[in-house]
Scaffold this motif. Structure first.
Motif, mmCIF file in Angstrom:
data_model
loop_
_atom_site.group_PDB
_atom_site.id
_atom_site.type_symbol
_atom_site.label_atom_id
_atom_site.label_comp_id
_atom_site.label_asym_id
_atom_site.label_seq_id
_atom_site.Cartn_x
_atom_site.Cartn_y
_atom_site.Cartn_z
ATOM 1 N N GLY A 265 0.889 -1.233 -0.005
ATOM 2 C CA GLY A 265 -0.019 0.119 0.029
ATOM 3 C C GLY A 265 0.862 1.305 0.047
ATOM 4 O O GLY A 265 0.281 2.393 0.299
ATOM 5 N N GLN A 266 2.054 1.103 -0.024
ATOM 6 C CA GLN A 266 2.897 2.432 -0.226
ATOM 7 C C GLN A 266 3.046 2.762 -1.915
ATOM 8 O O GLN A 266 3.100 2.089 -2.664
ATOM 9 C CB GLN A 266 4.317 1.875 0.084
ATOM 10 N N LYS A 267 3.034 4.164 -1.861
ATOM 11 C CA LYS A 267 3.011 4.719 -3.254
ATOM 12 C C LYS A 267 4.466 4.585 -3.593
ATOM 13 O O LYS A 267 5.647 4.657 -3.095
ATOM 14 C CB LYS A 267 3.056 6.319 -3.024
ATOM 15 N N ILE A 268 4.539 3.921 -5.133
ATOM 16 C CA ILE A 268 5.773 3.714 -5.579
ATOM 17 C C ILE A 268 6.201 5.139 -6.006
ATOM 18 O O ILE A 268 5.600 5.684 -6.846
ATOM 19 C CB ILE A 268 5.458 2.741 -7.019
ATOM 20 N N SER A 269 7.401 5.621 -5.849
ATOM 21 C CA SER A 269 8.067 6.652 -6.187
ATOM 22 C C SER A 269 8.532 6.825 -7.620
ATOM 23 O O SER A 269 8.316 7.706 -8.170
ATOM 24 C CB SER A 269 9.268 6.848 -5.090
ATOM 25 N N ALA A 270 9.162 6.105 -7.929
ATOM 26 C CA ALA A 270 9.557 5.959 -9.455
ATOM 27 C C ALA A 270 10.103 4.650 -9.968
ATOM 28 O O ALA A 270 10.443 3.646 -9.201
ATOM 29 C CB ALA A 270 11.103 6.644 -9.299
ATOM 30 N N ILE A 271 9.916 4.323 -11.175
ATOM 31 C CA ILE A 271 10.104 3.326 -11.879
ATOM 32 C C ILE A 271 10.922 3.531 -13.147
ATOM 33 O O ILE A 271 10.653 4.376 -13.920
ATOM 34 C CB ILE A 271 8.602 2.603 -12.616
ATOM 35 N N ASN A 272 12.159 2.804 -13.092
ATOM 36 C CA ASN A 272 13.113 2.991 -14.187
ATOM 37 C C ASN A 272 12.731 1.685 -15.129
ATOM 38 O O ASN A 272 13.101 0.546 -14.736
ATOM 39 C CB ASN A 272 14.329 3.023 -14.049
ATOM 40 N N LEU A 273 12.225 1.880 -16.425
ATOM 41 C CA LEU A 273 11.683 0.557 -16.974
ATOM 42 C C LEU A 273 12.778 -0.382 -17.600
ATOM 43 O O LEU A 273 12.755 -1.458 -17.501
ATOM 44 C CB LEU A 273 10.969 1.091 -18.283
ATOM 45 N N ASP A 274 13.791 0.625 -18.023
ATOM 46 C CA ASP A 274 15.041 -0.193 -18.519
ATOM 47 C C ASP A 274 15.535 -1.316 -17.433
ATOM 48 O O ASP A 274 15.985 -2.188 -18.060
ATOM 49 C CB ASP A 274 15.832 0.591 -19.143
ATOM 50 N N GLU A 275 15.640 -0.828 -16.216
ATOM 51 C CA GLU A 275 16.243 -1.838 -15.247
ATOM 52 C C GLU A 275 15.085 -2.536 -14.496
ATOM 53 O O GLU A 275 15.247 -3.764 -14.094
ATOM 54 C CB GLU A 275 16.613 -0.931 -14.260
ATOM 55 N N GLU A 276 13.816 -2.157 -14.396
ATOM 56 C CA GLU A 276 12.815 -2.686 -13.638
ATOM 57 C C GLU A 276 11.749 -3.488 -14.030
ATOM 58 O O GLU A 276 10.953 -3.910 -13.636
ATOM 59 C CB GLU A 276 12.251 -1.532 -12.573
ATOM 60 N N TYR A 277 11.334 -3.068 -15.403
ATOM 61 C CA TYR A 277 10.198 -3.666 -15.951
ATOM 62 C C TYR A 277 9.871 -5.020 -15.892
ATOM 63 O O TYR A 277 8.818 -5.216 -15.521
ATOM 64 C CB TYR A 277 10.152 -3.103 -17.519
ATOM 65 N N GLU A 278 10.683 -6.049 -16.363
ATOM 66 C CA GLU A 278 10.689 -7.276 -16.319
ATOM 67 C C GLU A 278 10.248 -7.741 -14.775
ATOM 68 O O GLU A 278 9.464 -8.496 -14.469
ATOM 69 C CB GLU A 278 11.792 -7.957 -16.999
ATOM 70 N N HIS A 279 11.139 -7.087 -14.037
ATOM 71 C CA HIS A 279 11.049 -7.703 -12.620
ATOM 72 C C HIS A 279 9.697 -7.137 -12.132
ATOM 73 O O HIS A 279 9.043 -8.029 -11.272
ATOM 74 C CB HIS A 279 12.280 -7.252 -11.550
#
Length: 879
Positions: A265-279
């Protein structure tokens, strides 16, 4: 580069200057900023309600540093105005958050930025269709649009578009409506969805001309076929296609929730797609709408320049998201692929590495320091993390000899911050290093970012040691002792220390304010805890003071705070028990209730607790032995004095000194006690207190509802308060008799109620308070009539409240008068209404509060957290 304040001042001074139409072109930063000093219109200039002073206040309350404003303005104004931002506004935002949206857009307009707005009207359309007897139909999540639905939608879109345009014009913003003729489309599937379009092209020339002439474009999501047939298009789809056509720096989706949220329930601050998308997409909790949204955003960003990012934010947080490193909602970008090195030979260019290391250093011996550091890296294990252009570089020395891994170097350029590589690197660090320690200068301009990345910190004579992942209490104690005794050498870098002779620097040098590095530490220890609300970062981490004041909690074993609750039978006691059960660092040891003695406490799962009937003598002896860290007195008025005096007696001749929080009114007028209303009382005073008077529920809402206008009072405020019957307690009486209350409202204590005196004494202004009780169970509503000493507008007053409570997690300023049913079960206060009478010298403000939570148990926990050394909001679900 002009500061934000200078831009605002000069903008306010030259509002009447006109600009001639011109061709679309890329505008350099200085030209764009100059343009913010003019008002573009063929009509006469008009004053704006958003005064220069108000804008500066608004800016300073939303932005953490002038440096961030300047660098982001420089970024945004380095491209053509048409490529600043596309903002998608949902129909619910236009209904519930129009004022916040308009204020944010007016601010952007004043500093010379022209976002392109695309809005929908889905919720309003559902209501209108229902009124016309048309049942909304959806296929595969897409609205089926027949002729009647389209006709209603056309009228609605025109109305909503003009509502936003007119609201902006009232703020001094020139806005141009575009209800049709922007999106070209063809039928998505006429047989299946009717008049629903698939966008095939964007006529961007009209948008460019409007911006070039100083108008903010306001678009509906309606499209046209080549033959002129109007089609309905999803607003998200329209915004995405517009972004593909214009390639803006920002694509913004305004959301009531203010971002995406993770499994906890914590807000996701940032998503870096190149590094994190698949995970990310492999996680069980990423499903339904969240999964679809991330997928759609990736597909959009894959078609746009790498510099473009997407933000999902609340409309009131627009400035913070655009002008701070910390941001406000969820930032999604493609990011930069990281590279890694474990030896100097892995770097393509050693001279380039030296230049990166030297950019954080000044002085005649900078080259020598870097060369020694390079020599150290040749002989020791390390791992480096960096992007291709080396806008960011981190070097970690591995865990060794029982010591944690050390972040020895972190240097980020301005471009590195703006493109979020810093967060990208830290994400990689946390994946590979479960524990990490590092140091930063105390005056580093980006200190808040480091606090966000850490679980704990310690200040030592101008420098700060941060750490994360160190959970064992003994390890924390050792880490802190080593730090205070040995400075930087305690990080396991004595060899490095001797090589550099203490010369390595930590924070940005005067010559290079956009990057960060590290330095040695002096020796004088000062314990410190980040103040909640002052530290704002992309990822919110609950900050817990790892070493609170001695005597308030066992600072050597770091055991959870031991709590005793005296009087737990009432509603407030039960709510507090529930909150303590969910608190990670509090342990409820004793619960006293004469009526329930011997029975098992229900609703507490950490340990088995049996109700006791503690006497004052028992309390005295427990205090003398140091058994309890915090006593909570949840007793009726006039009853707790013997127990409080027993705590005083137990303190005599003992080094232990517990905290007392009294929920009754017994000590609210005693100057030797600290009044515990954190939003209005200095938090440092509460943090240092050992005896805290918890405010009353009526009084909390009333004070928060009046406090911002105390300096503007033109007479006595009158408070009409209505509470649910839980406020009358569990003891049977006419005030909590549901049958008596049904179809009824009961006034009581028409003059001289204790809360009247409490509110007046705390605000320093006389008030009139008329309490009532009604048939609902929980929740209080105040309608407060406030005379003013000068003429003011509703908008002025609302801005005062927004400025006063900016950053307060448990106070929400809304537009309409708040409703009791919306605050029930929530932990804060909602304040709204702000209706001014014809004279302009009287305003009616409304406030709602859950009397059992923020009115009692939640506020009690805020005070306990502060006094015991925890984060103020730890264990509290914020609004």
């Amino acid at each position: 580069m002009l500061s934000a304040c200078a831009v605002a001042i000069r903008a306010g001074a030259r509002r009447s200057v006109r600009r001639l139409p011109g061709k679309t072109r890329a505008i350099p930063a200085t030209a764009s900023l100059r343009r913010s000093q003019r008002q573009f219109s063929s009509s006469a200039s008009r004053p704006t309600d958003l005064s220069t002073r108000g804008m500066i206040v608004q800016t300073l309350s939303s932005v953490s540093s002038k440096r961030e404003v300047q660098q982001y303005l420089s970024l945004f104004t380095s491209v053509s105005s048409q490529r600043f931002a596309v903002i998608k506004v949902g129909g619910a935002i236009l209904t519930d958050y129009l004022d916040e949206l308009v204020s944010s857009l007016a601010f952007l307009y004043t500093v010379g930025l022209y976002p392109i707005i695309v809005h929908g009207a889905g919720p309003q359309l559902n209501s209108l269709l229902e009124m016309h007897g048309v049942e909304p139909k959806f296929e595969e999540g897409i609205r089926v649009t027949d002729v009647k639905t389209l006709r209603i939608a056309l009228d609605l879109f025109m109305e909503e578009n003009m509502k936003l345009v007119n609201a902006l014009e009232e703020k001094g913003v020139h806005a141009q409506p575009f209800t049709t003729n922007i999106f070209r489309a063809e039928y998505l599937n006429k047989e299946k969805w009717g008049f629903v379009g698939k966008v095939t092209g964007v006529r961007k020339e009209a948008i460019e001309t409007a911006i070039n002439n100083g108008y903010m474009p306001i678009l509906t999501s309606l499209a046209e076929t080549d033959s002129g047939q109007i089609l309905n298009v999803n607003a998200d789809v329209a915004a995405a296609e517009l972004a593909r056509a214009l390639e803006p720096l920002k694509v913004v989706y305004l959301s009531e929730k203010g971002g995406l949220f993770d499994a906890a329930g914590q807000k996701i601050s940032a998503i870096n797609l190149d590094e994190e998308y698949e995970h990310l997409m492999s996680q069980d909790w990423v499903k339904y709408g969240t999964r679809l949204k991330i997928k759609e955003i990736k597909e959009l960003l894959d078609t746009l320049p790498r510099a473009t990012s997407v933000a999902i934010i609340h409309p009131g947080e627009l400035q913070k998201e655009l002008f701070t490193d910390s941001g406000a909602g969820t930032l999604i970008r493609r990011g930069s692929k990281l590279q890694y090195a474990t030896s100097l030979s892995d770097f393509k260019d050693l001279d380039a590495l030296k230049q990166v290391l030297i950019r954080d250093r000044d002085g005649p011996n900078a080259d020598a320091i870097v060369n020694k550091y390079i020599d150290f890296l040749k002989e020791n294990e390390f791992k480096a993390y960096y992007d291709e252009k080396m806008n960011a570089l981190a070097i970690v020395l591995p865990a060794k000899d029982g010591r944690q891994a050390t972040l020895a170097t972190l240097t980020i350029t301005k471009s590195g911050w703006l493109t979020n590589i810093a967060d990208n690197i830290f994400t990689a660090l946390k994946k590979e290093h479960p524990q990490l320690v590092w140091t930063v200068k105390e005056d580093d301009e980006n200190l808040g970012w480091f606090f966000d990345k850490a679980d704990g910190s310690l200040t030592n004579d101008g420098s700060v040691m941060f750490y994360y992942g160190v959970e064992n209490p003994q390890e924390v104690v050792k880490l802190m002792k080593d730090f205070t005794q040995n400075g930087r050498a305690m990080l396991g870098n004595s060899n490095l220390e001797s090589r550099l002779h203490g010369a390595a620097k930590t924070s940005s040098s005067p010559a290079s304010k956009q990057s960060r590095g590290f330095s040695t530490l002096a020796r004088r220890p000062i314990l410190s805890t980040p103040v909640m609300g002052a530290i704002k970062g992309r990822t919110y981490v609950t900050q817990t003071n790892p070493n609170p004041p001695i005597g308030k909690r066992n600072a050597t074993t770091f055991q959870p705070a031991r709590v005793a609750l005296i009087g737990a039978r009432g509603y407030t006691g039960q709510e507090l028990i529930r909150l303590l059960d969910a608190h990670p660092n509090m342990d409820l040891r004793h619960v006293s209730s004469r009526e329930l003695a011997g029975k098992k406490l229900e609703g507490y799962t950490k340990r088995e607790v049996i109700y006791e009937s503690l006497s004052p003598d028992d309390v005295r002896d427990m205090e003398k032995r140091g058994d309890i860290d915090c006593w909570v007195m949840a007793l009726p008025n006039g009853v707790c004095k013997p127990f409080v005096e027993a705590v005083y007696e137990g303190r005599k001749g003992s080094d232990h000194k517990s905290v007392i929080v009294d929920l009754s009114a017994d000590y609210r007028f005693d100057n030797s006690w600290t009044y515990g209303l954190p939003e209005l009382v200095q938090r440092n005073n509460i943090a240092e207190a050992t005896q805290i008077a918890n405010p009353g529920c009526y009084a909390t809402a009333a004070q928060l509802g009046i406090a911002p206008l105390v300096e503007h009072l033109g007479g006595m405020p009158h408070i009409f308060g209505v509470s649910g019957y839980s406020g009358a307690g569990t003891k049977p009486s006419p005030k909590n008799d549901v049958e008596n209350l049904t179809n009824n409202i009961i006034p009581y204590s028409l003059t001289g109620h204790i809360h009247e005196r409490e509110v007046g004494s705390q605000l320093g202004a006389e008030v009139a308070f008329i309490p009532h009780v009604a048939v609902w169970f929980r929740g209080i509503h105040h309608t407060i009539s406030i005379p003013l000493n000068k003429t003011m507008t509703s908008r002025d007053i609302r801005q005062i409240y927004q400025d006063r409570y900016a950053g307060e997690k448990l106070v929400k300023v809304v537009g309409e008068a708040p409703l009791v049913k919306n605050i029930s079960g929530k932990h804060g206060v909602e304040i709204g209404g702000f209706e001014v009478d014809k004279s302009g010298k009287r305003v009616v403000v409304c406030a709602t509060i859950d009397n059992l939570l923020k009115g009692a148990a939640t506020q009690c926990l805020q005070n306990m957290n502060l006094a015991l050394g925890y984060s103020e909001y730890e264990g509290i679900p914020v609004m």
